[in-house]
Design a protein around this motif. Structure first.
Motif, PDB file in Angstrom:
ATOM      1  N   UNK A   9      -0.105   2.254  -0.891  1.00 13.63           N
ATOM      2  CA  UNK A   9       0.378   1.674   0.374  1.00 13.63           C
ATOM      3  C   UNK A   9       1.763   2.197   0.744  1.00 13.63           C
ATOM      4  N   UNK A  10       2.646   2.255  -0.250  1.00 13.19           N
ATOM      5  CA  UNK A  10       4.043   2.601   0.036  1.00 13.19           C
ATOM      6  C   UNK A  10       4.291   4.097   0.184  1.00 13.19           C
ATOM      7  N   UNK A  11       3.565   4.904  -0.586  1.00 11.28           N
ATOM      8  CA  UNK A  11       3.841   6.340  -0.603  1.00 11.28           C
ATOM      9  C   UNK A  11       2.730   7.173   0.040  1.00 11.28           C
ATOM     10  N   UNK A  12       1.477   6.910  -0.358  1.00 13.90           N
ATOM     11  CA  UNK A  12       0.383   7.767   0.120  1.00 13.90           C
ATOM     12  C   UNK A  12       0.058   7.547   1.590  1.00 13.90           C
ATOM     13  N   UNK A  13      -0.192   6.304   2.008  1.00 16.62           N
ATOM     14  CA  UNK A  13      -0.663   6.053   3.373  1.00 16.62           C
ATOM     15  C   UNK A  13       0.310   6.547   4.451  1.00 16.62           C
ATOM     16  N   UNK A  14       1.613   6.250   4.366  1.00 21.72           N
ATOM     17  CA  UNK A  14       2.514   6.768   5.409  1.00 21.72           C
ATOM     18  C   UNK A  14       2.519   8.297   5.466  1.00 21.72           C
ATOM     19  N   UNK A  96      -8.923  10.321  -7.004  1.00 27.29           N
ATOM     20  CA  UNK A  96      -8.580  11.491  -7.829  1.00 27.29           C
ATOM     21  C   UNK A  96      -7.086  11.549  -8.100  1.00 27.29           C
ATOM     22  N   UNK A  97      -6.290  11.255  -7.068  1.00 28.53           N
ATOM     23  CA  UNK A  97      -4.837  11.279  -7.250  1.00 28.53           C
ATOM     24  C   UNK A  97      -4.394  10.195  -8.232  1.00 28.53           C
ATOM     25  N   UNK A 103      -0.271  10.593  -7.555  1.00 30.11           N
ATOM     26  CA  UNK A 103      -0.160   9.139  -7.656  1.00 30.11           C
ATOM     27  C   UNK A 103      -0.099   8.688  -9.111  1.00 30.11           C
ATOM     28  N   UNK A 104      -0.876   9.336  -9.976  1.00 28.59           N
ATOM     29  CA  UNK A 104      -0.837   9.001 -11.399  1.00 28.59           C
ATOM     30  C   UNK A 104       0.543   9.311 -11.980  1.00 28.59           C
ATOM     31  N   UNK A 105       1.122  10.425 -11.555  1.00 27.76           N
ATOM     32  CA  UNK A 105       2.450  10.798 -12.042  1.00 27.76           C
ATOM     33  C   UNK A 105       3.508   9.806 -11.566  1.00 27.76           C
ATOM     34  N   UNK A 106       3.413   9.423 -10.286  1.00 27.43           N
ATOM     35  CA  UNK A 106       4.365   8.452  -9.745  1.00 27.43           C
ATOM     36  C   UNK A 106       4.212   7.103 -10.440  1.00 27.43           C
ATOM     37  N   UNK A 107       2.966   6.748 -10.738  1.00 24.25           N
ATOM     38  CA  UNK A 107       2.717   5.475 -11.416  1.00 24.25           C
ATOM     39  C   UNK A 107       3.294   5.496 -12.823  1.00 24.25           C
ATOM     40  N   UNK A 108       3.119   6.596 -13.521  1.00 23.66           N
ATOM     41  CA  UNK A 108       3.655   6.719 -14.881  1.00 23.66           C
ATOM     42  C   UNK A 108       5.174   6.638 -14.862  1.00 23.66           C
ATOM     43  N   UNK A 109       5.790   7.233 -13.853  1.00 25.39           N
ATOM     44  CA  UNK A 109       7.249   7.186 -13.760  1.00 25.39           C
ATOM     45  C   UNK A 109       7.746   5.770 -13.501  1.00 25.39           C
TER      46      UNK A 109
END
Length: 298
Positions: A9-14, A96-97, A103-109
């Motif tokens: 919602x915060x990063x991908x959609x915009x 997939x992301x 998205x997986x990388x951002x989530x891990x961070x």
């Protein structure tokens, strides 16, 4: 606690919507038409097109996302792709992301603890995933440890080599699949000393006993070792538990397999020592708290 859905919602959609809005406008669509395709208001389209929405640079630089946006824009603009098809392709891409992309990388961070699970962290949405199973084991062990900490006389049962409470994953096949207390549980002047929170792969001996028992046919998922005493074995037996002895000086796995062949339902293993080997009792159980409660009864 950061959910990967928050990043969507915060990063991908915009970022995605602004890129697609730009691509559609470049193909001659009006703001009204773009708004219809994206399911948003014309004012929102205007903000996207005029750069008034913050976008994620790493997503902007993702080649696969740029290719998806171009494919969706071309299909929607030409009428060869329906809005439902475009949505499905975007949804599949997001999954997939989440499983191995940006998205997986951002989530891990944002949740560094996920990194220790390696590739399995990408299966976080799967109820059968290793991540969930591992966290359940660690939570179970923490409950078991609290039981031991609150058992006043437990230090009297700690052997010279220390105790440990271990619990394994359902399909454990090595020590790395068994969680335990790092550094063992110790008797510190009559107090139960827990050096640190449970972790995987930190117990060699008690974990090996549990794995050997499972290889010998036991369905136990946890084990706890205490000092040996004939009175302890007798007390456990009188309480309804099945105890069986194994040879401390023989190879561990075959020795325990031989013992379990005689008593397949044994939930207490013990050895009476040997050259340089302290006699020990091992309580087997379905999970850590159950093993701790069995010992608390002593």
């Amino acid at each position: 606690m950061k959910f990967v859905e928050e990043l969507v919602v915060e990063e991908f959609l915009p970022t995605f919507r602004s890129m697609l809005a730009e691509a559609l406008r470049e193909r001659g669509l009006t703001q009204s038409e773009v708004a219809d395709h994206l399911g948003i208001s014309q004012s929102a389209v205007s903000k996207y097109v005029h750069g008034e929405v913050e976008r994620n640079d790493r997503l902007l630089g993702d080649r696969r996302l740029r290719e998806l946006v171009e494919r969706l824009a071309e299909g929607l603009a030409s009428g060869e792709m329906s809005r439902v098809q475009a949505l499905v392709e975007a949804e599949v891409f997001v999954r997939r992301l989440e499983r191995g992309g940006v998205l997986a990388q951002l989530h891990e961070e944002s949740m560094p603890g996920l990194a220790e699970y390696g590739d399995d962290r990408f299966a976080i949405h799967d109820p059968e995933s290793t991540v969930r199973a591992a966290e359940e084991v660690l939570a179970s062990l923490r409950r078991g440890v609290r039981i031991l900490e609150n058992t006043d006389d437990f230090p009297d049962l700690v052997p010279a080599v220390g105790s440990n409470l271990v619990e394994c994953l359902p399909d454990a096949d090595g020590i790395e699949d068994v969680a335990a207390v790092p550094g063992r549980i110790l008797d510190l002047e009559g107090t139960t000393a827990i050096p640190a929170d449970p972790e995987f792969g930190v117990s060699e001996h008690v974990a090996s006993v549990l794995l050997a028992a499972r290889a010998g046919g036991s369905d136990a998922r946890a084990a706890l070792n205490v000092r040996y005493g004939s009175d302890i074995v007798e007390t456990l037996t009188e309480a309804g538990y099945t105890a069986v002895e194994f040879d401390a000086e023989a190879d561990l796995e075959p020795a325990i397999a031989d013992a379990l062949a005689e008593s397949p339902d044994a939930d207490v293993l013990y050895q009476t020592g040997g050259f340089g080997v302290e006699p020990i009792v091992y309580v087997l159980a379905v999970d850590g708290p159950t093993a701790a409660r069995v010992v608390r009864e002593l």
